[in-house]
Write a protein that holds these residues in place. Structure first.
Motif, PDB file in Angstrom:
ATOM      1  N   GLY A  79      11.893 -18.456 -56.464  1.00  0.00           N
ATOM      2  CA  GLY A  79      12.424 -19.805 -56.614  1.00  0.00           C
ATOM      3  C   GLY A  79      11.390 -20.886 -56.812  1.00  0.00           C
ATOM      4  O   GLY A  79      11.683 -22.070 -56.624  1.00  0.00           O
ATOM      5  N   VAL A  80      10.172 -20.494 -57.214  1.00  0.00           N
ATOM      6  CA  VAL A  80       9.107 -21.482 -57.431  1.00  0.00           C
ATOM      7  C   VAL A  80       9.267 -22.102 -58.816  1.00  0.00           C
ATOM      8  O   VAL A  80       9.297 -21.408 -59.826  1.00  0.00           O
ATOM      9  CB  VAL A  80       7.718 -20.829 -57.297  1.00  0.00           C
ATOM     10  N   LEU A  81       9.355 -23.427 -58.857  1.00  0.00           N
ATOM     11  CA  LEU A  81       9.455 -24.158 -60.120  1.00  0.00           C
ATOM     12  C   LEU A  81       8.087 -24.398 -60.736  1.00  0.00           C
ATOM     13  O   LEU A  81       7.905 -24.321 -61.946  1.00  0.00           O
ATOM     14  CB  LEU A  81      10.132 -25.512 -59.887  1.00  0.00           C
ATOM     15  N   ASP A  82       7.121 -24.709 -59.904  1.00  0.00           N
ATOM     16  CA  ASP A  82       5.772 -25.014 -60.361  1.00  0.00           C
ATOM     17  C   ASP A  82       4.844 -24.854 -59.166  1.00  0.00           C
ATOM     18  O   ASP A  82       5.288 -24.839 -58.009  1.00  0.00           O
ATOM     19  CB  ASP A  82       5.714 -26.441 -60.911  1.00  0.00           C
ATOM     20  N   TRP A  83       3.553 -24.727 -59.431  1.00  0.00           N
ATOM     21  CA  TRP A  83       2.591 -24.624 -58.349  1.00  0.00           C
ATOM     22  C   TRP A  83       1.259 -25.201 -58.790  1.00  0.00           C
ATOM     23  O   TRP A  83       0.999 -25.381 -59.976  1.00  0.00           O
ATOM     24  CB  TRP A  83       2.427 -23.166 -57.902  1.00  0.00           C
ATOM     25  N   LEU A 108      -2.943 -23.783 -51.955  1.00  0.00           N
ATOM     26  CA  LEU A 108      -1.968 -23.480 -53.003  1.00  0.00           C
ATOM     27  C   LEU A 108      -0.683 -24.192 -52.625  1.00  0.00           C
ATOM     28  O   LEU A 108      -0.193 -24.055 -51.502  1.00  0.00           O
ATOM     29  CB  LEU A 108      -1.734 -21.968 -53.101  1.00  0.00           C
ATOM     30  N   VAL A 109      -0.130 -24.955 -53.554  1.00  0.00           N
ATOM     31  CA  VAL A 109       1.048 -25.777 -53.276  1.00  0.00           C
ATOM     32  C   VAL A 109       2.174 -25.354 -54.212  1.00  0.00           C
ATOM     33  O   VAL A 109       1.973 -25.246 -55.426  1.00  0.00           O
ATOM     34  CB  VAL A 109       0.731 -27.273 -53.454  1.00  0.00           C
ATOM     35  N   PHE A 110       3.367 -25.146 -53.647  1.00  0.00           N
ATOM     36  CA  PHE A 110       4.493 -24.622 -54.417  1.00  0.00           C
ATOM     37  C   PHE A 110       5.707 -25.540 -54.300  1.00  0.00           C
ATOM     38  O   PHE A 110       5.961 -26.126 -53.247  1.00  0.00           O
ATOM     39  CB  PHE A 110       4.877 -23.223 -53.905  1.00  0.00           C
ATOM     40  N   MET A 116       4.581 -23.269 -65.733  1.00  0.00           N
ATOM     41  CA  MET A 116       3.691 -22.870 -64.649  1.00  0.00           C
ATOM     42  C   MET A 116       2.290 -22.563 -65.180  1.00  0.00           C
ATOM     43  O   MET A 116       2.128 -22.240 -66.343  1.00  0.00           O
ATOM     44  CB  MET A 116       4.239 -21.619 -63.955  1.00  0.00           C
ATOM     45  N   LYS A 117       1.312 -22.652 -64.275  1.00  0.00           N
ATOM     46  CA  LYS A 117      -0.058 -22.332 -64.663  1.00  0.00           C
ATOM     47  C   LYS A 117      -0.235 -20.817 -64.790  1.00  0.00           C
ATOM     48  O   LYS A 117       0.445 -20.045 -64.129  1.00  0.00           O
ATOM     49  CB  LYS A 117      -1.051 -22.843 -63.608  1.00  0.00           C
ATOM     50  N   SER A 118      -1.168 -20.408 -65.608  1.00  0.00           N
ATOM     51  CA  SER A 118      -1.565 -19.006 -65.642  1.00  0.00           C
ATOM     52  C   SER A 118      -2.750 -18.849 -64.711  1.00  0.00           C
ATOM     53  O   SER A 118      -3.581 -19.740 -64.584  1.00  0.00           O
ATOM     54  CB  SER A 118      -1.944 -18.588 -67.065  1.00  0.00           C
ATOM     55  N   SER A 119      -2.821 -17.706 -64.019  1.00  0.00           N
ATOM     56  CA  SER A 119      -3.883 -17.509 -63.037  1.00  0.00           C
ATOM     57  C   SER A 119      -4.126 -16.029 -62.835  1.00  0.00           C
ATOM     58  O   SER A 119      -3.186 -15.236 -62.842  1.00  0.00           O
ATOM     59  CB  SER A 119      -3.481 -18.157 -61.704  1.00  0.00           C
ATOM     60  N   PRO A 120      -5.379 -15.653 -62.638  1.00  0.00           N
ATOM     61  CA  PRO A 120      -5.668 -14.250 -62.338  1.00  0.00           C
ATOM     62  C   PRO A 120      -5.257 -13.871 -60.919  1.00  0.00           C
ATOM     63  O   PRO A 120      -5.268 -12.702 -60.553  1.00  0.00           O
ATOM     64  CB  PRO A 120      -7.195 -14.179 -62.504  1.00  0.00           C
ATOM     65  N   VAL A 121      -4.876 -14.863 -60.116  1.00  0.00           N
ATOM     66  CA  VAL A 121      -4.566 -14.621 -58.709  1.00  0.00           C
ATOM     67  C   VAL A 121      -3.063 -14.517 -58.463  1.00  0.00           C
ATOM     68  O   VAL A 121      -2.613 -13.741 -57.622  1.00  0.00           O
ATOM     69  CB  VAL A 121      -5.165 -15.751 -57.830  1.00  0.00           C
ATOM     70  N   LEU A 122      -2.276 -15.278 -59.213  1.00  0.00           N
ATOM     71  CA  LEU A 122      -0.840 -15.343 -58.976  1.00  0.00           C
ATOM     72  C   LEU A 122      -0.053 -14.986 -60.231  1.00  0.00           C
ATOM     73  O   LEU A 122      -0.400 -15.415 -61.335  1.00  0.00           O
ATOM     74  CB  LEU A 122      -0.444 -16.745 -58.504  1.00  0.00           C
ATOM     75  N   ASP A 123       1.021 -14.209 -60.064  1.00  0.00           N
ATOM     76  CA  ASP A 123       1.884 -13.803 -61.167  1.00  0.00           C
ATOM     77  C   ASP A 123       3.082 -14.733 -61.244  1.00  0.00           C
ATOM     78  O   ASP A 123       3.846 -14.863 -60.278  1.00  0.00           O
ATOM     79  CB  ASP A 123       2.355 -12.359 -60.952  1.00  0.00           C
TER      80      ASP A 123
END
Length: 319
Positions: free
Chosen positions: A16-20, A71-73, A1-8
């Motif tokens: 259950g999110v595999l990637d976003w 944002l796509v999950f 997964m990506k690192s982001s200051p907005v999402l943990d």
């Protein structure tokens, strides 16, 4: 997964999110291919793909005028798929049971709501899309860098395969997130999905699906008695949806090796397991036939299985 200051990421994994991914592109990149597909009538009985909503799909601003980003999950049903493969169960598509038996539209709307609440951005407005809205979901995920289009037309993620449902949040603001580069095709010369489809629903030349030949279309979208597509009798016994083209895809092997299998159902949906996996097929058919239309709908309310109704279900037992 990506690192982001907005999402943990740990929070997202718990949902259950595999990637976003993230994109600021409002217009689908495959718009011309989609329009050519409908012009050839490859959408078949799926009229909602070629009616007035077709115009809406040309730009996200048609459904959310304030659109600035998305944002796509990718929400997983891998554990359920692995359980079904290990138990040689192919009567239904795995997504139908992949969210504890609940209709994924309901389950994922709740999860998207939790994600939106975590964003905590001032004056933020959102719009959720989970394939019921006039949005080209797979193209949106492609623009967000989450995969490429396989020859079966599915979105395939290089690390996670294709056993997932796409859910997105359209936003009225841009976020401090880098936009990913869209992935390239990784299917190469592989034709496993094309070769395995018993109804020849995958068009080799256009790498698209001919919906009228697709087992999923026949078993889910046709709500009255109808002729099954040629080759339906050669399938594995599918009576609701179909995973054949995904089950043979090499990109789905490694993801399944990393996880444990499980079939988790809410208590009110436990009867579905008995119905689909324990009852003899003729017994299930007789039970459905003996029920009233209203009673059948009421029994399956809140699941993915109530869509075709009683008559639509009974036609699915044709072989």
């Amino acid at each position: 997964m990506k690192s982001s200051p907005v999402l943990d990421n740990e929070f997202l994994k718990g949902l259950g999110v595999l990637d976003w991914g993230y994109t600021e592109e409002a217009i689908p990149r495959t718009l011309s291919e989609y329009e050519a597909w409908t012009e050839k009538d490859f959408h078949g009985p799926l009229n909602y793909l070629n009616d007035h909503r077709k115009e809406l799909r040309r730009d996200l601003r048609n459904v959310f005028p304030e659109f600035q980003s998305a944002l796509v999950f990718l929400f997983s049903y891998q554990e359920t798929k692995k359980w079904m493969l290990e138990n040689n169960q192919h009567s239904v598509a795995a997504y139908t049971l992949g969210f504890e038996g609940e209709d994924y539209h309901r389950a994922l709307k709740e999860r998207l709501t939790k994600i939106a609440e975590k964003l905590a951005v001032e004056d933020l407005k959102t719009f959720f899309t989970i394939d019921a809205q006039p949005v080209l979901e797979r193209d949106l995920a492609y623009r967000a860098g989450l995969g490429w289009f396989g020859k079966n037309s599915m979105l395939i993620n290089r690390k996670e395969g294709s056993y997932f449902i796409i859910g997105s949040i359209l936003l009225n603001q841009r976020l401090p997130i880098d936009q990913a580069i869209s992935d390239v095709d990784h299917c190469g010369q592989c034709t496993a999905c094309i070769d395995a489809c018993p109804t020849n629903a995958i068009n080799v030349d256009t790498r698209t699906l001919e919906a009228s030949k697709c087992i999923s279309t026949f078993t889910i979208e046709i709500m009255k008695d109808a002729e099954a597509p040629a080759g339906f009798d050669k399938s594995r016994g599918e009576i609701f949806g179909c995973d054949i083209c995904q089950d043979v895809c090499p990109w789905n092997r490694k993801p399944l090796q990393r996880i444990t299998s499980s079939l988790k159902l809410q208590d009110k949906f436990l009867f579905i397991k008995d119905w689909l996996f324990d009852l003899p097929r003729e017994k299930l058919k007789s039970m459905i036939a003996a029920d009233t239309n209203r009673g059948f709908r009421k029994k399956l309310f809140g699941t993915a299985f109530d869509r075709p109704g009683k008559e639509g279900w009974l036609k699915n037992f044709k072989r």
